[in-house]
Write an enzyme that holds these catalytic residues in place. Sequence first.
Site, mmCIF file in Angstrom:
data_model
loop_
_atom_site.group_PDB
_atom_site.id
_atom_site.type_symbol
_atom_site.label_atom_id
_atom_site.label_comp_id
_atom_site.label_asym_id
_atom_site.label_seq_id
_atom_site.Cartn_x
_atom_site.Cartn_y
_atom_site.Cartn_z
ATOM 1 N N HIS A 1 -19.878 -13.912 -31.697
ATOM 2 C CA HIS A 1 -20.463 -13.556 -30.404
ATOM 3 C C HIS A 1 -21.771 -13.168 -30.458
ATOM 4 O O HIS A 1 -22.773 -13.698 -29.841
ATOM 5 C CB HIS A 1 -19.773 -12.330 -29.791
ATOM 6 C CG HIS A 1 -20.502 -11.826 -28.679
ATOM 7 N ND1 HIS A 1 -20.480 -12.277 -27.173
ATOM 8 C CD2 HIS A 1 -21.599 -10.599 -28.521
ATOM 9 C CE1 HIS A 1 -21.065 -11.598 -26.472
ATOM 10 N NE2 HIS A 1 -21.664 -10.716 -27.054
ATOM 11 N N GLU A 2 -22.297 -12.552 -31.715
ATOM 12 C CA GLU A 2 -23.585 -12.225 -31.909
ATOM 13 C C GLU A 2 -24.403 -13.412 -32.208
ATOM 14 O O GLU A 2 -25.513 -13.640 -31.971
ATOM 15 C CB GLU A 2 -23.757 -11.245 -32.950
ATOM 16 C CG GLU A 2 -22.917 -9.815 -32.508
ATOM 17 C CD GLU A 2 -23.479 -9.242 -31.067
ATOM 18 O OE1 GLU A 2 -24.605 -9.461 -30.832
ATOM 19 O OE2 GLU A 2 -22.699 -8.424 -30.539
ATOM 20 N N HIS B 1 -25.646 -15.174 -29.407
ATOM 21 C CA HIS B 1 -27.071 -14.759 -28.821
ATOM 22 C C HIS B 1 -27.960 -15.307 -29.490
ATOM 23 O O HIS B 1 -29.269 -15.626 -28.961
ATOM 24 C CB HIS B 1 -27.181 -13.213 -28.868
ATOM 25 C CG HIS B 1 -26.115 -12.354 -27.750
ATOM 26 N ND1 HIS B 1 -26.423 -12.849 -26.470
ATOM 27 C CD2 HIS B 1 -25.428 -11.468 -27.810
ATOM 28 C CE1 HIS B 1 -25.501 -12.164 -25.791
ATOM 29 N NE2 HIS B 1 -24.673 -11.342 -26.781
#
Length: 227
Positions: free
Chosen positions: A93-94, A97
Amino acid sequence: MLYVFIILIVAALIYGPSYWVKHTLEKYSNPDDRYPGTGSELARILLDWAKLQSVKVEETAQGDHYDPIEKAVRLTPDKFNGKSLTAITVAAHEVGHAIQDRDGYLPLKIRTRLVQIAAPAEKLGAAILMLTPLIMVVTRAPVAGMLFFAGGLLTLGAATLVHLITLPMEMHASFSRALPMLEKGGYLIKGDERHARRILRAAALTYVSASLMTLLNIGRWWAILRR
Protein backbone atom coordinates in the site's frame (compact mmCIF):
# COMPACT_ATOMS: atom_id res chain seq x y z
CA MET A 1 -33.67 8.84 25.43
CA LEU A 2 -33.05 10.65 22.15
CA TYR A 3 -29.95 12.27 23.65
CA VAL A 4 -28.54 8.85 24.61
CA PHE A 5 -29.31 7.50 21.14
CA ILE A 6 -27.46 10.41 19.50
CA ILE A 7 -24.45 9.84 21.75
CA LEU A 8 -24.37 6.16 20.80
CA ILE A 9 -24.54 6.99 17.09
CA VAL A 10 -21.73 9.54 17.36
CA ALA A 11 -19.60 7.11 19.40
CA ALA A 12 -20.13 4.39 16.79
CA LEU A 13 -19.14 6.74 13.97
CA ILE A 14 -15.95 7.72 15.80
CA TYR A 15 -14.88 4.46 17.45
CA GLY A 16 -16.25 2.06 14.83
CA PRO A 17 -13.76 2.76 12.00
CA SER A 18 -10.84 2.93 14.42
CA TYR A 19 -11.73 -0.40 16.03
CA TRP A 20 -12.28 -2.11 12.67
CA VAL A 21 -8.98 -0.89 11.25
CA LYS A 22 -7.02 -1.96 14.34
CA HIS A 23 -8.79 -5.32 14.55
CA THR A 24 -8.22 -6.10 10.85
CA LEU A 25 -4.52 -5.25 10.87
CA GLU A 26 -3.92 -7.21 14.08
CA LYS A 27 -5.94 -10.21 12.88
CA TYR A 28 -3.69 -10.82 9.88
CA SER A 29 -0.47 -10.02 11.73
CA ASN A 30 -0.40 -13.66 12.82
CA PRO A 31 1.25 -15.91 11.99
CA ASP A 32 4.19 -13.52 11.78
CA ASP A 33 6.19 -15.87 9.56
CA ARG A 34 3.58 -16.62 6.91
CA TYR A 35 5.69 -15.23 4.07
CA PRO A 36 9.35 -15.85 3.20
CA GLY A 37 10.26 -12.16 3.12
CA THR A 38 9.61 -9.15 5.32
CA GLY A 39 7.49 -6.12 4.55
CA SER A 40 10.60 -4.00 4.03
CA GLU A 41 12.08 -6.55 1.62
CA LEU A 42 8.90 -6.66 -0.46
CA ALA A 43 8.71 -2.86 -0.46
CA ARG A 44 12.26 -2.74 -1.87
CA ILE A 45 11.40 -5.32 -4.55
CA LEU A 46 8.27 -3.44 -5.61
CA LEU A 47 10.03 -0.08 -5.64
CA ASP A 48 12.84 -1.44 -7.80
CA TRP A 49 10.27 -3.00 -10.15
CA ALA A 50 8.60 0.42 -10.44
CA LYS A 51 11.99 1.97 -11.25
CA LEU A 52 12.01 3.85 -7.96
CA GLN A 53 15.45 2.80 -6.76
CA SER A 54 15.99 6.25 -5.26
CA VAL A 55 13.04 5.85 -2.86
CA LYS A 56 14.24 4.66 0.55
CA VAL A 57 12.62 2.05 2.80
CA GLU A 58 12.95 3.04 6.44
CA GLU A 59 11.79 1.86 9.83
CA THR A 60 9.71 4.33 11.86
CA ALA A 61 7.72 4.62 15.06
CA GLN A 62 5.46 7.29 13.55
CA GLY A 63 3.05 5.00 11.71
CA ASP A 64 3.25 3.43 8.26
CA HIS A 65 3.40 6.09 5.57
CA TYR A 66 5.04 7.34 2.40
CA ASP A 67 6.89 10.64 2.68
CA PRO A 68 6.68 12.44 -0.70
CA ILE A 69 9.09 15.12 0.50
CA GLU A 70 11.90 12.81 1.64
CA LYS A 71 10.98 10.12 -0.93
CA ALA A 72 10.79 7.34 1.62
CA VAL A 73 8.46 4.45 2.39
CA ARG A 74 8.35 4.17 6.18
CA LEU A 75 7.08 1.11 8.03
CA THR A 76 6.61 0.43 11.72
CA PRO A 77 8.85 -2.35 13.17
CA ASP A 78 6.13 -5.02 12.93
CA LYS A 79 5.71 -4.31 9.22
CA PHE A 80 9.37 -3.55 8.48
CA ASN A 81 10.62 -6.80 10.02
CA GLY A 82 7.41 -8.83 9.92
CA LYS A 83 6.54 -11.62 7.49
CA SER A 84 2.79 -11.62 8.08
CA LEU A 85 0.08 -10.97 5.52
CA THR A 86 -0.49 -7.57 7.14
CA ALA A 87 3.20 -6.69 6.86
CA ILE A 88 3.54 -7.36 3.14
CA THR A 89 0.13 -5.91 2.25
CA VAL A 90 0.66 -2.65 4.11
CA ALA A 91 4.13 -2.39 2.56
CA ALA A 92 2.53 -2.70 -0.88
CA HIS A 93 0.00 0.00 0.00
CA GLU A 94 2.75 2.45 0.91
CA VAL A 95 4.65 1.61 -2.27
CA GLY A 96 1.38 2.39 -4.05
CA HIS A 97 1.71 5.96 -2.78
CA ALA A 98 5.29 6.12 -4.05
CA ILE A 99 4.06 5.09 -7.51
CA GLN A 100 1.35 7.75 -7.34
CA ASP A 101 4.10 10.27 -6.63
CA ARG A 102 6.16 8.98 -9.55
CA ASP A 103 3.16 9.35 -11.85
CA GLY A 104 2.38 12.88 -10.68
CA TYR A 105 -0.97 11.78 -9.27
CA LEU A 106 -2.78 15.08 -8.61
CA PRO A 107 -4.76 14.01 -5.50
CA LEU A 108 -1.47 13.05 -3.80
CA LYS A 109 0.00 16.46 -4.59
CA ILE A 110 -3.08 18.14 -3.14
CA ARG A 111 -3.02 15.93 -0.06
CA THR A 112 0.68 16.64 0.54
CA ARG A 113 0.02 20.37 0.44
CA LEU A 114 -3.03 20.12 2.68
CA VAL A 115 -1.16 18.04 5.27
CA GLN A 116 1.60 20.65 5.37
CA ILE A 117 -1.06 23.22 6.24
CA ALA A 118 -3.18 21.02 8.52
CA ALA A 119 -0.35 19.78 10.79
CA PRO A 120 0.58 23.22 12.22
CA ALA A 121 -3.09 24.23 12.13
CA GLU A 122 -3.97 21.30 14.39
CA LYS A 123 -1.29 22.30 16.90
CA LEU A 124 -2.50 25.90 16.76
CA GLY A 125 -6.07 24.71 17.40
CA ALA A 126 -5.03 22.82 20.52
CA ALA A 127 -3.15 25.88 21.79
CA ILE A 128 -6.13 28.14 21.15
CA LEU A 129 -8.48 25.82 23.03
CA MET A 130 -6.11 25.71 26.01
CA LEU A 131 -5.99 29.51 26.06
CA THR A 132 -9.76 29.98 25.75
CA PRO A 133 -10.58 29.69 29.49
CA LEU A 134 -7.79 32.20 30.28
CA ILE A 135 -9.07 34.63 27.65
CA MET A 136 -12.58 34.43 29.10
CA VAL A 137 -11.26 35.13 32.61
CA VAL A 138 -8.95 37.99 31.59
CA THR A 139 -11.34 39.76 29.23
CA ARG A 140 -14.52 38.85 31.14
CA ALA A 141 -16.11 38.72 27.72
CA PRO A 142 -17.86 35.44 26.92
CA VAL A 143 -18.10 36.45 23.26
CA ALA A 144 -14.31 36.72 22.96
CA GLY A 145 -13.92 33.34 24.62
CA MET A 146 -16.43 31.73 22.27
CA LEU A 147 -14.67 33.23 19.25
CA PHE A 148 -11.41 31.71 20.42
CA PHE A 149 -13.20 28.41 21.03
CA ALA A 150 -14.73 28.42 17.54
CA GLY A 151 -11.34 29.17 15.99
CA GLY A 152 -9.80 26.32 17.95
CA LEU A 153 -12.46 23.89 16.77
CA LEU A 154 -11.97 24.85 13.15
CA THR A 155 -8.20 24.39 13.24
CA LEU A 156 -8.32 21.23 15.37
CA GLY A 157 -10.70 19.62 12.89
CA ALA A 158 -8.45 20.45 9.94
CA ALA A 159 -6.71 17.05 9.96
CA THR A 160 -10.01 15.19 9.97
CA LEU A 161 -11.24 17.18 7.00
CA VAL A 162 -8.02 16.64 5.04
CA HIS A 163 -8.14 12.86 5.45
CA LEU A 164 -11.82 12.65 4.61
CA ILE A 165 -11.26 14.64 1.43
CA THR A 166 -8.30 12.50 0.38
CA LEU A 167 -9.84 9.09 1.18
CA PRO A 168 -10.29 8.32 -2.57
CA MET A 169 -6.52 8.74 -2.97
CA GLU A 170 -5.94 6.13 -0.26
CA MET A 171 -8.35 3.72 -1.93
CA HIS A 172 -6.57 4.29 -5.24
CA ALA A 173 -3.21 3.40 -3.65
CA SER A 174 -4.73 0.20 -2.26
CA PHE A 175 -6.82 -1.12 -5.13
CA SER A 176 -5.36 0.49 -8.27
CA ARG A 177 -1.72 0.19 -7.27
CA ALA A 178 -0.97 -2.24 -4.41
CA LEU A 179 -3.45 -5.04 -5.17
CA PRO A 180 -2.51 -5.40 -8.88
CA MET A 181 1.17 -5.57 -7.90
CA LEU A 182 0.52 -8.26 -5.30
CA GLU A 183 -1.68 -10.33 -7.60
CA LYS A 184 0.27 -10.02 -10.86
CA GLY A 185 3.58 -10.53 -9.09
CA GLY A 186 2.30 -13.70 -7.45
CA TYR A 187 3.34 -12.46 -4.02
CA LEU A 188 0.19 -13.65 -2.25
CA ILE A 189 -0.32 -17.20 -1.02
CA LYS A 190 -3.33 -18.80 -2.65
CA GLY A 191 -6.46 -17.95 -0.67
CA ASP A 192 -4.99 -14.76 0.83
CA GLU A 193 -6.36 -12.45 -1.87
CA ARG A 194 -9.68 -11.73 -0.14
CA HIS A 195 -7.94 -11.15 3.17
CA ALA A 196 -5.46 -8.82 1.50
CA ARG A 197 -8.40 -6.79 0.22
CA ARG A 198 -9.62 -6.29 3.78
CA ILE A 199 -6.18 -5.20 4.89
CA LEU A 200 -5.87 -2.78 1.98
CA ARG A 201 -9.25 -1.30 2.86
CA ALA A 202 -8.10 -0.92 6.46
CA ALA A 203 -4.81 0.66 5.33
CA ALA A 204 -6.77 3.19 3.28
CA LEU A 205 -8.95 4.04 6.29
CA THR A 206 -6.10 4.27 8.81
CA TYR A 207 -5.64 8.04 8.64
CA VAL A 208 -9.37 8.69 8.52
CA SER A 209 -10.05 6.57 11.61
CA ALA A 210 -7.17 8.18 13.49
CA SER A 211 -8.24 11.71 12.59
CA LEU A 212 -11.82 11.01 13.62
CA MET A 213 -10.48 10.52 17.12
CA THR A 214 -9.58 14.21 17.16
CA LEU A 215 -13.32 14.85 17.31
CA LEU A 216 -13.23 13.44 20.83
CA ASN A 217 -10.83 16.22 21.80
CA ILE A 218 -13.36 18.72 20.51
CA GLY A 219 -16.05 17.07 22.63
CA ARG A 220 -13.85 17.14 25.72
CA TRP A 221 -13.11 20.84 25.29
CA TRP A 222 -16.80 21.55 24.77
CA ALA A 223 -17.62 19.75 28.02
CA ILE A 224 -14.90 21.62 29.91
CA LEU A 225 -15.93 25.06 28.68
CA ARG A 226 -19.60 24.46 29.43
CA ARG A 227 -18.84 24.07 33.15
